[in-house]
Motif scaffolding. Structure first.
Motif, PDB file in Angstrom:
ATOM      1  N   VAL A 258      30.093  43.344  49.990  1.00 47.53           N
ATOM      2  CA  VAL A 258      29.966  43.866  48.866  1.00 47.53           C
ATOM      3  C   VAL A 258      30.787  45.288  48.716  1.00 47.53           C
ATOM      4  N   GLN A 259      31.307  45.361  47.766  1.00 46.25           N
ATOM      5  CA  GLN A 259      32.108  46.750  47.522  1.00 46.25           C
ATOM      6  C   GLN A 259      31.542  47.402  46.123  1.00 46.25           C
ATOM      7  N   LEU A 260      31.369  48.898  46.213  1.00 45.39           N
ATOM      8  CA  LEU A 260      30.955  49.358  45.042  1.00 45.39           C
ATOM      9  C   LEU A 260      31.900  49.410  43.880  1.00 45.39           C
ATOM     10  N   THR A 261      31.658  49.116  42.614  1.00 47.52           N
ATOM     11  CA  THR A 261      32.256  49.055  41.426  1.00 47.52           C
ATOM     12  C   THR A 261      32.234  51.031  41.047  1.00 47.52           C
ATOM     13  N   ASP A 262      32.985  51.298  40.181  1.00 47.31           N
ATOM     14  CA  ASP A 262      32.968  52.726  39.715  1.00 47.31           C
ATOM     15  C   ASP A 262      31.802  53.052  39.330  1.00 47.31           C
ATOM     16  N   ALA A 263      31.189  52.079  38.640  1.00 48.55           N
ATOM     17  CA  ALA A 263      29.756  52.488  38.043  1.00 48.55           C
ATOM     18  C   ALA A 263      28.596  52.627  39.222  1.00 48.55           C
ATOM     19  N   GLY A 264      28.858  51.740  40.408  1.00 49.38           N
ATOM     20  CA  GLY A 264      28.283  51.822  41.517  1.00 49.38           C
ATOM     21  C   GLY A 264      28.227  53.144  42.393  1.00 49.38           C
TER      22      GLY A 264
ATOM     23  N   LYS B  57      27.831  46.510  36.020  1.00 51.54           N
ATOM     24  CA  LYS B  57      28.321  45.918  37.233  1.00 51.54           C
ATOM     25  C   LYS B  57      28.508  46.892  38.329  1.00 51.54           C
ATOM     26  N   LEU B  58      27.406  46.909  39.391  1.00 51.59           N
ATOM     27  CA  LEU B  58      27.333  47.921  40.612  1.00 51.59           C
ATOM     28  C   LEU B  58      28.205  47.245  41.617  1.00 51.59           C
ATOM     29  N   PHE B  59      28.398  45.931  42.028  1.00 53.14           N
ATOM     30  CA  PHE B  59      29.099  45.480  43.279  1.00 53.14           C
ATOM     31  C   PHE B  59      30.092  44.408  42.811  1.00 53.14           C
ATOM     32  N   ILE B  60      30.987  44.470  43.763  1.00 48.21           N
ATOM     33  CA  ILE B  60      31.935  43.340  43.585  1.00 48.21           C
ATOM     34  C   ILE B  60      32.026  42.611  45.115  1.00 48.21           C
TER      35      ILE B  60
END
Length: 313
Positions: free
Chosen positions: A55-61, A46-49
């Motif tokens: 939207v906000q970046l996840t750690d992976a993003g 998952k790249l965004f929340i």
């Protein structure tokens, strides 16, 4: 993975909004969302929340954003380098009969003028060169002229020359004296196999006049058919350029133009490679060398297709 998906991801990350990124990229919001979903599926992360503001970046993003830009720059540089290298490559198809009068001179001049061009020469009879053209293997090819260009190529007539009958030394054939087509009636010939253009031209012309066609040997090699003629095992028909002024055969065979029998050669160019500087230089040099040889008088009976075009080269 499509690099465009990374570009889309980076734009969303930069703007913090799928809606804003969609407007900037000129995509619909649902289409951009699908692209991001495809990227997440391929990366299995998952790249965004999504939140109220966008939207906000996840750690992976965040990891992908940090690593993606240099990778895309490297890819861009690689594509540019490969394009530059391809631009410096030139693949040319020529008939074997052109070797003495043209091919060696062309290669010599190309090496001298454009040492950075990587040249590859394909030598083959007309139907073999056409197969190479259909396979996209050739940038430029010299083949018998046809009204309809091969798929993906444009063709322009270059030069017309006589077809000549070649026989052993004592056959009393003379370059300055043409012979009628009837001279070939039931003559034992060594010619290429079908669908070679010269073979078809000779066979059809004899048939129209009610004369006999006797192809004793199917030979797709000019030097071999000439050698068979030299030894008196058969005669052959070849474009004049194969023997005109050629010291290899000058004193070992006799030959005469066949009255009313000619071949027109065309230069075919691969339209997918027309943008290449190497192809452009190759095209200009081919036309120049052909013009020089014809105008020197070495190529007996040859006529340039368009004097105006050659003069402009």
């Amino acid at each position: 993975m499509d690099s465009k998906l990374i570009d889309y991801f980076l734009r969303v990350a930069e703007l913090g909004s799928i809606n804003k990124a969609a407007v900037d990229l000129r995509l619909s919001q649902p289409a951009l969302s699908r692209h991001i979903a495809v990227l997440e599926h391929e990366l299995r992360a998952k790249l965004f929340i999504r939140n109220q503001g966008g939207v906000q970046l996840t750690d992976a993003g965040n990891l992908l954003r940090e690593r993606a830009r240099p990778i895309l720059r490297q890819l861009s540089n690689l594509i540019e380098q490969v394009g530059d290298r391809a631009a410096g490559q030139l693949s040319v198809g020529v008939p074997p009969s052109w070797q003495y009068l043209f091919t060696s001179r062309f290669v010599e001049k190309l090496i001298e003028r454009y040492p950075n061009i990587a040249l590859r020469v394909h030598e083959g009879v007309s139907h073999v060169l056409r197969e190479d053209m259909h396979a996209g293997m050739l940038d430029l090819a010299i083949v018998p002229f046809e009204a309809a260009s091969p798929n993906g190529y444009v063709n322009n007539a270059l030069v017309r020359e006589p077809l000549v009958l070649v026989s052993h030394k004592d056959a009393e054939l003379r370059p300055e004296k043409s012979v009628p087509l009837a001279r070939l009636d039931k003559l034992k010939l060594a010619l290429p196999g079908k669908p070679n253009v010269i073979r078809a031209h000779i066979e059809n012309s004899l048939a129209r006049k009610g004369l006999g066609f006797n192809n004793a040997f199917e030979v797709d090699a000019v030097n071999l058919s000439m050698d068979l003629a030299r030894k008196g095992l058969s005669d052959t028909v070849t474009p004049c350029c194969a023997v005109s002024g050629n010291p290899q055969w000058e004193d070992s065979v006799s030959w005469s133009p066949i009255r009313g029998m000619f071949i027109t050669w065309a230069l075919c160019e691969n339209t997918a490679r027309s943008h290449s500087p190497a192809v452009g230089e190759g095209r200009r040099l081919i036309t120049q060398v052909v013009a020089e040889v014809v105008q020197s008088g070495t190529w007996l009976g040859a006529d340039l297709f368009s004097q105006t075009e050659w003069a402009a080269v």
